[in-house]
Design a protein around this motif. Structure first.
Motif, mmCIF file in Angstrom:
data_model
loop_
_atom_site.group_PDB
_atom_site.id
_atom_site.type_symbol
_atom_site.label_atom_id
_atom_site.label_comp_id
_atom_site.label_asym_id
_atom_site.label_seq_id
_atom_site.Cartn_x
_atom_site.Cartn_y
_atom_site.Cartn_z
ATOM 1 N N ASP A 116 0.851 -1.191 0.000
ATOM 2 C CA ASP A 116 0.000 0.000 0.000
ATOM 3 C C ASP A 116 0.886 1.241 0.000
ATOM 4 O O ASP A 116 1.950 1.242 0.605
ATOM 5 C CB ASP A 116 -0.898 0.034 1.242
ATOM 6 C CG ASP A 116 -1.953 -1.054 1.238
ATOM 7 O OD1 ASP A 116 -2.169 -1.688 0.188
ATOM 8 O OD2 ASP A 116 -2.568 -1.267 2.303
ATOM 9 N N HIS A 123 -11.487 3.475 -5.996
ATOM 10 C CA HIS A 123 -12.221 3.539 -4.736
ATOM 11 C C HIS A 123 -13.488 4.394 -4.840
ATOM 12 O O HIS A 123 -14.390 4.246 -4.025
ATOM 13 C CB HIS A 123 -11.324 4.029 -3.603
ATOM 14 C CG HIS A 123 -10.265 3.037 -3.242
ATOM 15 N ND1 HIS A 123 -10.546 1.764 -2.809
ATOM 16 C CD2 HIS A 123 -8.917 3.118 -3.272
ATOM 17 C CE1 HIS A 123 -9.432 1.107 -2.584
ATOM 18 N NE2 HIS A 123 -8.422 1.903 -2.868
ATOM 19 N N THR A 126 -1.716 -5.821 2.755
ATOM 20 C CA THR A 126 -2.534 -4.683 2.366
ATOM 21 C C THR A 126 -3.563 -4.384 3.447
ATOM 22 O O THR A 126 -3.972 -5.285 4.189
ATOM 23 C CB THR A 126 -3.252 -4.945 1.025
ATOM 24 O OG1 THR A 126 -4.006 -3.780 0.672
ATOM 25 C CG2 THR A 126 -4.158 -6.148 1.071
ATOM 26 N N SER A 183 -6.431 -3.221 2.540
ATOM 27 C CA SER A 183 -7.689 -3.326 1.804
ATOM 28 C C SER A 183 -8.665 -4.274 2.506
ATOM 29 O O SER A 183 -8.277 -5.360 2.942
ATOM 30 C CB SER A 183 -7.424 -3.840 0.390
ATOM 31 O OG SER A 183 -8.632 -4.081 -0.276
ATOM 32 N N SER A 221 -8.194 -6.300 -5.148
ATOM 33 C CA SER A 221 -7.288 -5.180 -4.901
ATOM 34 C C SER A 221 -6.024 -5.323 -5.738
ATOM 35 O O SER A 221 -5.798 -6.340 -6.395
ATOM 36 C CB SER A 221 -6.917 -5.120 -3.418
ATOM 37 O OG SER A 221 -6.023 -6.177 -3.104
#
Length: 116
Positions: free
Chosen positions: A23, A55, A97, A99, A105
């Motif tokens: 990330d 996003h 991540t 996420s 992702s």
């Protein structure tokens, strides 16, 4: 090759191998020493524009993947990706991540590129 994706908020496991945060931003509420991150190659992360676009729900995962793979063709990202491929050949690589949906992702895209 042994590559897997995990959420960074999950506790580290002994068989994680090389732990790589994929990330661009440090995960909220997580102390750096608690994360046990070995590498943080920010040049492998999606651009801010692409991340915001995805996003915002403006496009599909397939379109995100296509655009992200195009970004990974840039020299810096391609070099970092090659380095991770070498690491994956030598042992397990765990892509980390924040996420909430790692299966849709950039971490999944990276894992598939590294494994393929």
């Amino acid at each position: 090759m042994s590559v897997r994706v995990r959420r960074i908020y999950e506790p580290p496991e002994p068989d994680d191998g090389l732990r790589v945060l994929v990330d661009r931003l440090w995960p909220r509420g997580l102390a750096k020493d608690a994360a046990h991150v070995d590498e943080w190659p920010k040049g492998l992360t999606p651009s801010a524009e692409l991340r915001k676009w995805y996003h915002a729900g403006e496009g599909s995962y397939e379109e995100f993947r296509r655009r992200y793979e195009a970004e990974l063709d840039a020299p810096e990202a391609a070099g970092l990706l090659d380095g991770l491929r070498r690491s994956a050949r030598e042992g397990r690589v765990t892509l980390l991540t924040a996420s909430k949906t790692p299966g849709e992702s950039h971490a999944r895209v990276l894992a598939e590129l590294l494994s393929g």
